[in-house]
Scaffold this motif. Sequence first.
Motif, PDB file in Angstrom:
ATOM      1  N   GLU A  29       0.837  -1.204   0.000  1.00 20.58           N
ATOM      2  CA  GLU A  29       0.000   0.000   0.000  1.00 20.58           C
ATOM      3  C   GLU A  29       0.872   1.255   0.000  1.00 20.58           C
ATOM      4  O   GLU A  29       0.582   2.234  -0.705  1.00 20.58           O
ATOM      5  N   ILE A  30       1.942   1.209   0.781  1.00 17.06           N
ATOM      6  CA  ILE A  30       2.853   2.363   0.861  1.00 17.06           C
ATOM      7  C   ILE A  30       3.575   2.546  -0.465  1.00 17.06           C
ATOM      8  O   ILE A  30       3.690   3.658  -0.989  1.00 17.06           O
ATOM      9  N   ALA A  31       4.066   1.436  -1.028  1.00 17.43           N
ATOM     10  CA  ALA A  31       4.784   1.500  -2.302  1.00 17.43           C
ATOM     11  C   ALA A  31       3.871   2.002  -3.419  1.00 17.43           C
ATOM     12  O   ALA A  31       4.302   2.786  -4.277  1.00 17.43           O
ATOM     13  N   ALA A  32       2.609   1.561  -3.414  1.00 16.55           N
ATOM     14  CA  ALA A  32       1.669   1.979  -4.455  1.00 16.55           C
ATOM     15  C   ALA A  32       1.445   3.489  -4.415  1.00 16.55           C
ATOM     16  O   ALA A  32       1.359   4.152  -5.461  1.00 16.55           O
ATOM     17  N   PHE A  33       1.353   4.040  -3.208  1.00 13.92           N
ATOM     18  CA  PHE A  33       1.157   5.488  -3.075  1.00 13.92           C
ATOM     19  C   PHE A  33       2.330   6.253  -3.668  1.00 13.92           C
ATOM     20  O   PHE A  33       2.154   7.199  -4.443  1.00 13.92           O
ATOM     21  N   HIS A  34       3.563   5.837  -3.334  1.00 13.67           N
ATOM     22  CA  HIS A  34       4.740   6.559  -3.820  1.00 13.67           C
ATOM     23  C   HIS A  34       4.942   6.350  -5.318  1.00 13.67           C
ATOM     24  O   HIS A  34       5.340   7.286  -6.031  1.00 13.67           O
ATOM     25  N   LEU A  35       4.662   5.145  -5.822  1.00  7.70           N
ATOM     26  CA  LEU A  35       4.787   4.897  -7.255  1.00  7.70           C
ATOM     27  C   LEU A  35       3.770   5.729  -8.037  1.00  7.70           C
ATOM     28  O   LEU A  35       4.088   6.315  -9.079  1.00  7.70           O
ATOM     29  N   ASP A  36       2.547   5.799  -7.532  1.00  2.00           N
ATOM     30  CA  ASP A  36       1.506   6.608  -8.157  1.00  2.00           C
ATOM     31  C   ASP A  36       1.917   8.077  -8.211  1.00  2.00           C
ATOM     32  O   ASP A  36       1.667   8.778  -9.186  1.00  2.00           O
ATOM     33  N   ARG A  37       2.585   8.514  -7.167  1.00  2.00           N
ATOM     34  CA  ARG A  37       3.041   9.905  -7.104  1.00  2.00           C
ATOM     35  C   ARG A  37       4.171  10.150  -8.107  1.00  2.00           C
ATOM     36  O   ARG A  37       4.198  11.173  -8.796  1.00  2.00           O
TER      37      ARG A  37
ATOM     38  N   GLY B 197       3.497   4.363   6.865  1.00  2.00           N
ATOM     39  CA  GLY B 197       3.719   3.242   7.768  1.00  2.00           C
ATOM     40  C   GLY B 197       3.521   3.685   9.203  1.00  2.00           C
ATOM     41  O   GLY B 197       3.656   4.870   9.524  1.00  2.00           O
ATOM     42  N   ARG B 198       3.195   2.728  10.069  1.00  2.00           N
ATOM     43  CA  ARG B 198       2.975   3.088  11.474  1.00  2.00           C
ATOM     44  C   ARG B 198       3.114   1.873  12.381  1.00  2.00           C
ATOM     45  O   ARG B 198       2.732   0.765  12.005  1.00  2.00           O
TER      46      ARG B 198
ATOM     47  N   LEU C 143      -2.845 -11.979  14.261  1.00  2.00           N
ATOM     48  CA  LEU C 143      -1.907 -10.866  14.189  1.00  2.00           C
ATOM     49  C   LEU C 143      -1.351 -10.643  15.586  1.00  2.00           C
ATOM     50  O   LEU C 143      -2.111 -10.366  16.515  1.00  2.00           O
ATOM     51  N   CYS C 144      -0.047 -10.762  15.747  1.00  2.00           N
ATOM     52  CA  CYS C 144       0.569 -10.677  17.072  1.00  2.00           C
ATOM     53  C   CYS C 144       1.596  -9.566  17.121  1.00  2.00           C
ATOM     54  O   CYS C 144       2.322  -9.326  16.141  1.00  2.00           O
ATOM     55  N   GLY C 145       1.623  -8.890  18.256  1.00  4.56           N
ATOM     56  CA  GLY C 145       2.606  -7.844  18.456  1.00  4.56           C
ATOM     57  C   GLY C 145       3.881  -8.385  19.062  1.00  4.56           C
ATOM     58  O   GLY C 145       4.011  -9.584  19.316  1.00  4.56           O
ATOM     59  N   LYS C 146       4.831  -7.481  19.320  1.00  6.03           N
ATOM     60  CA  LYS C 146       6.094  -7.855  19.952  1.00  6.03           C
ATOM     61  C   LYS C 146       6.389  -6.872  21.083  1.00  6.03           C
ATOM     62  O   LYS C 146       7.144  -5.904  20.877  1.00  6.03           O
ATOM     63  N   PRO C 147       5.904  -7.048  22.299  1.00 15.13           N
ATOM     64  CA  PRO C 147       4.817  -7.961  22.662  1.00 15.13           C
ATOM     65  C   PRO C 147       3.432  -7.441  22.253  1.00 15.13           C
ATOM     66  O   PRO C 147       2.504  -8.199  22.088  1.00 15.13           O
ATOM     67  N   ASP C 148       3.333  -6.092  22.055  1.00 15.06           N
ATOM     68  CA  ASP C 148       2.047  -5.566  21.584  1.00 15.06           C
ATOM     69  C   ASP C 148       2.222  -4.483  20.520  1.00 15.06           C
ATOM     70  O   ASP C 148       1.283  -3.773  20.193  1.00 15.06           O
ATOM     71  N   GLN C 149       3.436  -4.365  19.967  1.00 13.04           N
ATOM     72  CA  GLN C 149       3.699  -3.417  18.887  1.00 13.04           C
ATOM     73  C   GLN C 149       3.529  -4.113  17.538  1.00 13.04           C
ATOM     74  O   GLN C 149       4.165  -5.125  17.271  1.00 13.04           O
ATOM     75  N   LEU C 150       2.670  -3.574  16.698  1.00 10.70           N
ATOM     76  CA  LEU C 150       2.369  -4.175  15.408  1.00 10.70           C
ATOM     77  C   LEU C 150       2.552  -3.141  14.299  1.00 10.70           C
ATOM     78  O   LEU C 150       1.990  -2.054  14.358  1.00 10.70           O
ATOM     79  N   GLU C 151       3.322  -3.497  13.300  1.00 11.49           N
ATOM     80  CA  GLU C 151       3.548  -2.609  12.160  1.00 11.49           C
ATOM     81  C   GLU C 151       2.398  -2.730  11.159  1.00 11.49           C
ATOM     82  O   GLU C 151       1.766  -3.775  11.045  1.00 11.49           O
ATOM     83  N   GLY C 152       2.148  -1.658  10.452  1.00 16.12           N
ATOM     84  CA  GLY C 152       1.096  -1.681   9.433  1.00 16.12           C
ATOM     85  C   GLY C 152       1.121  -0.421   8.599  1.00 16.12           C
ATOM     86  O   GLY C 152       1.977   0.450   8.793  1.00 16.12           O
ATOM     87  N   SER C 153       0.196  -0.325   7.668  1.00 16.24           N
ATOM     88  CA  SER C 153       0.074   0.881   6.842  1.00 16.24           C
ATOM     89  C   SER C 153      -1.188   1.633   7.242  1.00 16.24           C
ATOM     90  O   SER C 153      -2.190   1.033   7.618  1.00 16.24           O
ATOM     91  N   MET C 154      -1.118   2.955   7.175  1.00 14.27           N
ATOM     92  CA  MET C 154      -2.242   3.807   7.529  1.00 14.27           C
ATOM     93  C   MET C 154      -2.584   4.653   6.303  1.00 14.27           C
ATOM     94  O   MET C 154      -1.830   5.545   5.916  1.00 14.27           O
ATOM     95  N   ALA C 155      -3.719   4.341   5.671  1.00 15.45           N
ATOM     96  CA  ALA C 155      -4.123   5.028   4.452  1.00 15.45           C
ATOM     97  C   ALA C 155      -5.259   6.002   4.735  1.00 15.45           C
ATOM     98  O   ALA C 155      -6.238   5.651   5.392  1.00 15.45           O
TER      99      ALA C 155
END
Length: 284
Positions: free
Chosen positions: A177-185, A197-198, A243-255
């Motif tokens: 999702e992040i790559a698509a945004f930058h490629l589109d730009r 990303g977040r 979906l599991c965190g480490k211990p509760d931190q989870l990476e993802g995309s924010m659109a």
Amino acid sequence: SKLAALFEHPLYNIPVPEVTDKDKLFVVNPVEKFSLQSSGSEEWVSSSKAETVLPTGKTAYDTYPAWLKFHVGINRYELYPRRDPLLPTFLRDLATMRIVSSGTPAVRTPALPPCSLYPLTLLCPLPVQKSGGTQLKLIMTFPNYGQALFKPMKQSRDQETPVDFFYFSDFERHNAEIAAFHLDRILDFRRIPPVSGRLVNITKEIRDITTDKKLAKTFFISPAGNVCFYGECSYYCSTEHALCGKPDQLEGSMAALLPDKALAKRRSWRSPWRRSYHKSKKAE
């Protein structure tokens, strides 16, 4: 930067036609009042009978939060300008802005501290699952009523999909999702909403504040002591694919989300690249 140098190319300096109000997707209307349906739906409705909220369409543009400036700037030619000074701020907000931790969505009276700078509402919805699609996605709401679609990280970036997998059986990639945004730009289409990303705290920013009862029931602590959840969806929503965190931190995309259709009326067309989810029929 190389990107800044690229944008100096003559192809990125072709003028956009003059934009009129008719070309804009969303125009703040100081006369109209909006409220949430009493059923708790996230869809906005215009109603003269419902309890309405503060319409402040005359509020100065400079006071708008970044996400609302983005909404106001959308037009038939572009989602945002080529050299939009707002974009860095908006991406930073998507990556860092606090996810609201208030209670059940309800109308606040003007006497209470507003949780929104949005000219049409003082409501504070909470994280819920996004309906539709095959895999789990969450709608996140910020203190000023900005909203974004959170797609969690399912697997490592270098993990490849087996060749025998059906395309709809594969994990969705948050970084795609992040790559698509930058490629589109870079291609100068500017048709994909901003994505950042977040890192999200599963405990504080999802489990403790969600009002989605179905989602809330899917949280658990893994044998490794990590906070996990799996939600409800068509594919990969089970304890085996949690979906599991480490211990509760989870990476993802924010659109960033577009304005609600009730506020910004628009037509929709079936994507020519849309594919079938059938295992024995090829997509038409």
